[in-house]
Design a protein around this motif. Structure first.
Motif, mmCIF file in Angstrom:
data_model
loop_
_atom_site.group_PDB
_atom_site.id
_atom_site.type_symbol
_atom_site.label_atom_id
_atom_site.label_comp_id
_atom_site.label_asym_id
_atom_site.label_seq_id
_atom_site.Cartn_x
_atom_site.Cartn_y
_atom_site.Cartn_z
ATOM 1 N N GLY A 173 0.813 -1.210 0.000
ATOM 2 C CA GLY A 173 0.000 0.000 0.000
ATOM 3 C C GLY A 173 0.847 1.261 0.000
ATOM 4 N N LEU A 174 1.933 1.253 0.785
ATOM 5 C CA LEU A 174 2.804 2.428 0.859
ATOM 6 C C LEU A 174 3.484 2.707 -0.478
ATOM 7 C CD1 LEU A 174 4.432 1.940 4.370
ATOM 8 C CD2 LEU A 174 2.800 3.711 3.693
ATOM 9 N N LEU A 175 3.784 1.651 -1.233
ATOM 10 C CA LEU A 175 4.451 1.847 -2.523
ATOM 11 C C LEU A 175 3.544 2.532 -3.549
ATOM 12 C CD1 LEU A 175 6.494 -1.464 -2.966
ATOM 13 C CD2 LEU A 175 7.376 0.839 -2.568
ATOM 14 N N TRP A 176 2.251 2.581 -3.267
ATOM 15 C CA TRP A 176 1.340 3.299 -4.155
ATOM 16 C C TRP A 176 1.371 4.804 -3.907
ATOM 17 C CZ3 TRP A 176 -1.267 1.398 -8.290
ATOM 18 C CH2 TRP A 176 -1.347 0.006 -8.403
ATOM 19 N N ILE A 177 1.947 5.207 -2.784
ATOM 20 C CA ILE A 177 2.048 6.637 -2.485
ATOM 21 C C ILE A 177 3.218 7.209 -3.282
ATOM 22 C CG2 ILE A 177 2.427 8.351 -0.669
ATOM 23 C CD1 ILE A 177 1.259 6.339 1.317
ATOM 24 N N PRO A 178 2.991 8.166 -4.171
ATOM 25 C CA PRO A 178 4.043 8.646 -5.079
ATOM 26 C C PRO A 178 5.324 9.070 -4.384
ATOM 27 C CG PRO A 178 1.909 9.521 -5.739
ATOM 28 C CD PRO A 178 1.695 8.832 -4.433
ATOM 29 N N GLU A 179 5.210 9.817 -3.270
ATOM 30 C CA GLU A 179 6.416 10.304 -2.603
ATOM 31 C C GLU A 179 7.270 9.150 -2.080
ATOM 32 O OE1 GLU A 179 3.330 13.365 -2.745
ATOM 33 O OE2 GLU A 179 3.364 11.297 -1.984
ATOM 34 N N ILE A 180 6.628 8.150 -1.477
ATOM 35 C CA ILE A 180 7.355 6.985 -0.957
ATOM 36 C C ILE A 180 7.891 6.150 -2.108
ATOM 37 C CG2 ILE A 180 7.121 4.832 0.351
ATOM 38 C CD1 ILE A 180 5.092 6.241 2.120
ATOM 39 N N ASN A 181 7.079 6.013 -3.150
ATOM 40 C CA ASN A 181 7.490 5.256 -4.335
ATOM 41 C C ASN A 181 8.775 5.830 -4.926
ATOM 42 O OD1 ASN A 181 7.456 4.874 -7.431
ATOM 43 N ND2 ASN A 181 5.988 3.338 -6.735
ATOM 44 N N HIS A 182 8.832 7.162 -5.059
ATOM 45 C CA HIS A 182 9.995 7.812 -5.649
ATOM 46 C C HIS A 182 11.237 7.640 -4.782
ATOM 47 C CE1 HIS A 182 7.095 10.650 -7.988
ATOM 48 N NE2 HIS A 182 7.280 9.502 -8.613
ATOM 49 N N VAL A 183 11.069 7.770 -3.467
ATOM 50 C CA VAL A 183 12.208 7.600 -2.558
ATOM 51 C C VAL A 183 12.734 6.170 -2.632
ATOM 52 C CG1 VAL A 183 12.911 7.546 -0.134
ATOM 53 C CG2 VAL A 183 11.499 9.432 -0.980
ATOM 54 N N PHE A 184 11.820 5.223 -2.633
ATOM 55 C CA PHE A 184 12.213 3.810 -2.681
ATOM 56 C C PHE A 184 13.029 3.505 -3.931
ATOM 57 C CE2 PHE A 184 11.266 -0.523 -4.195
ATOM 58 C CZ PHE A 184 11.813 -1.256 -3.151
ATOM 59 N N PHE A 185 12.523 3.922 -5.090
ATOM 60 C CA PHE A 185 13.220 3.610 -6.328
ATOM 61 C C PHE A 185 14.479 4.453 -6.513
ATOM 62 C CE2 PHE A 185 9.013 1.827 -7.503
ATOM 63 C CZ PHE A 185 9.446 0.538 -7.760
ATOM 64 N N LEU A 222 1.131 -2.852 -13.331
ATOM 65 C CA LEU A 222 0.602 -2.075 -12.220
ATOM 66 C C LEU A 222 1.302 -0.726 -12.086
ATOM 67 C CD1 LEU A 222 0.289 -4.796 -9.434
ATOM 68 C CD2 LEU A 222 -1.505 -3.867 -10.888
ATOM 69 N N ASN A 223 2.363 -0.537 -12.904
ATOM 70 C CA ASN A 223 3.063 0.744 -12.969
ATOM 71 C C ASN A 223 3.598 1.187 -11.599
ATOM 72 O OD1 ASN A 223 2.642 1.173 -15.761
ATOM 73 N ND2 ASN A 223 0.532 1.804 -15.304
ATOM 74 N N LEU A 224 4.165 0.259 -10.836
ATOM 75 C CA LEU A 224 4.792 0.621 -9.572
ATOM 76 C C LEU A 224 6.210 1.118 -9.778
ATOM 77 C CD1 LEU A 224 3.692 -2.020 -6.927
ATOM 78 C CD2 LEU A 224 3.030 0.352 -7.117
ATOM 79 N N GLN A 225 6.787 0.862 -10.952
ATOM 80 C CA GLN A 225 8.123 1.351 -11.231
ATOM 81 C C GLN A 225 8.063 2.819 -11.644
ATOM 82 O OE1 GLN A 225 11.044 -1.049 -13.376
ATOM 83 N NE2 GLN A 225 9.471 -2.588 -13.628
ATOM 84 N N ARG A 226 9.014 3.585 -11.113
ATOM 85 C CA ARG A 226 9.239 4.996 -11.471
ATOM 86 C C ARG A 226 8.140 5.579 -12.333
ATOM 87 N NH1 ARG A 226 13.774 2.349 -11.019
ATOM 88 N NH2 ARG A 226 14.092 1.536 -13.069
#
Length: 264
Positions: A216-228, A260-264
């Protein structure tokens, strides 16, 4: 004699695992030689089979470390055969990570083998058992990126190089996610033995939801960007560019509408 024979069969590599390795080898050859009519299909089969192999090795590392730490029941459960069908949670350990790979293109952590923790004495041993799995992903990433950081890419076909870059990307994402100190993941298993009994009891009910929370957190854009960004930084340190990993992912996912477009 019977005990020795039984012990040998408990540790014999499963034909199921050998079959997966064979698929990885054949499809890897197909990608290298450009033998397949569709490079995307060959890369898909190569990366998927290699990913399953890494999942099996991940769980094997947990099991082998537990065996040497005191859980002598590991062998009888079939965990040392590398057979993914022997896992207590085969759906969580293999099926779900593969589905998420196909749809989302990231290395999702799987479930763990069942270890009888009561047989194991010493907090360090418990922590090491939990760490052994994701450390296998780290080692797998180092091996996949060896041609890059050794500057040994001369003669390596482009599609194979991109497939390796994407496979390394998966291993790095899996290692990072697994090492997060979230209940239900290996990272929490590393620190759990060092927490008080009261704290462990309070956290225990949340363990089944830890992985869902991460997704669920990886769907949040800000967290997604930091993670990648962290993933890209690690790959760059291994001399693999984010563009190569992304290109490998595009080659792997030849059905873009389903991503699912979870990458960048």
């Amino acid at each position: 004699m019977t005990t020795a024979t039984s012990r040998h069969s408990d540790r014999r590599i499963s034909p199921v695992f050998l079959g997966i390795v064979a698929v990885m080898a054949v499809t890897g050859w197909a990608v290298w030689t450009d033998f397949a009519a569709s490079p995307g299909v060959a890369v898909f089969l190569f990366v998927t089979s290699a990913w399953i192999v890494s999942l099996c090795l991940h769980e094997y590392a947990h099991a082998r470390t537990a065996l040497h730490s005191g859980d002598i029941t590991i062998g009888a459960k079939g965990y040392l055969t590398l057979n993914p069908l022997k896992y207590t949670h085969a759906v969580l350990s293999i099926v779900l990570p593969v589905i998420f790979l196909i749809l989302g293109g990231i290395g999702l952590p799987g479930g763990a083998v069942f270890i009888e923790r009561g047989r194991i004495r010493g907090r360090w041993k418990h922590s090491l058992i939990s760490a052994a799995g994701p450390l296998t992903n780290v080692l797998f990433a180092v091996v996949c990126t060896a041609p890059f950081w050794l500057d040994a890419l001369d003669g390596v076909p482009t599609d194979f190089r991109l497939a390796l870059a994407f496979l390394a990307f998966l291993q790095v994402t899996a290692a990072i996610l697994n090492f997060l100190p979230v209940p239900g993941l290996d990272g929490y298993g590393v620190i759990e033995p060092w927490l008080s009994y009261k704290v462990r009891r309070q956290i225990e009910p949340f363990a089944p939801f830890g992985l869902l929370a991460i997704i669920g957190l990886l769907w949040i854009p800000e967290i997604n960007h930091v993670f990648f960004d962290v993933v890209d930084a690690i790959l760059n340190g291994l001399n693999v560019s984010g563009n190569e990993a992304a290109a490998g992912g595009d080659l792997y996912q030849f059905w873009p509408d389903l991503s699912l477009n979870l990458q960048r």
